[in-house]
Design an enzyme around this catalytic site. Sequence first.
Site, short mmCIF file in Angstrom:
data_model
loop_
_atom_site.label_atom_id
_atom_site.label_comp_id
_atom_site.label_asym_id
_atom_site.label_seq_id
_atom_site.Cartn_x
_atom_site.Cartn_y
_atom_site.Cartn_z
N HIS A 105 50.08 32.64 41.28
CA HIS A 105 49.80 33.98 41.79
C HIS A 105 48.36 34.40 41.49
CE1 HIS A 105 51.23 34.85 37.61
NE2 HIS A 105 50.14 35.59 37.62
N HIS A 110 41.92 34.50 40.55
CA HIS A 110 42.16 33.12 40.15
C HIS A 110 43.66 32.88 40.02
CE1 HIS A 110 42.28 35.43 36.38
NE2 HIS A 110 43.13 34.50 35.95
#
EC number: 3.1.4.-
Length: 290
Positions: free
Chosen positions: A140, A229
Amino acid sequence: MEALRASYADDSSDSDSGSSPTPPLPSASTSIAEETIVAPLPPPPISLLHPPNSLVPLDSLSSSQVNRVRSFPHVEGNYALHVYIPVYVPPTTRTELARFLKKVTALVPSLHAVDVDIPLSGLLKDEALLEQVVLGREFHISLGRTVPIRVHQINSMVSMLRQKLQFQRRYLIDFTKWEIFVNDDSTRTFMSLEVVAGGLAQIRKQIQAVNEVYKLHNLPEFYKDPRPHISVTWALGDIRDTLKRMVEEEMKKYKLVSTSPQKCIFTSKFNGILCKIGNKMHEICKFQDE
């Protein structure tokens, strides 16, 4: 480069908040049951992923018994809120990434797989199993801090997120570089794949929209200079200098032997935004091209 300071939430580098929940806004009229979608099944037991001819003993794949310290205490009636973009590593990329992780783990044996918390050192003898356990699942990109909210805030939170983000265009997300992040307490170091070009502008706009909804609920905003990220592995303590040095050395070796002109590690298509509150998942956006 100074690593992003992100407070630890369960098993990722994205943040929990120490802020206490504040008085709620009036809830939307739609019931919670109508707002939810079916939550995805949890990852299968490691034993189901363990082939009978594997060189790795099954008992070596047990998750690490590491005490988790949350940045906010559990309070009855509070639910953890997490807004994020789901990401899956393309199957065509997993083998190459697994080989890279294997080389880094040989140098830094304290690395664990995010979410399942299995030491990568126990997977080095079976590259296919390492690939499946570490990379064959959902990752995620966080669009907001992980924070506690009260049950009567859930409807208004989901409703406002949908108002802000309901119509989105599909775009490509390029994961261009490995980066090392450390949580606020310096208790964990994360090895992550960062978005620095393709998709960055769109993600930052989505983060800003989430921030606006958080502010209306008196919740802490995301970082002023967000660095989107996905976290792939973690290690206890602050070992950013060691891990960064090892990753950079392995990347130099990879570039010397690689014949691929590809500038990013892999590309993922933006397929939506999810909002997880407690154990329930809420689908936030639709696409303008559908």
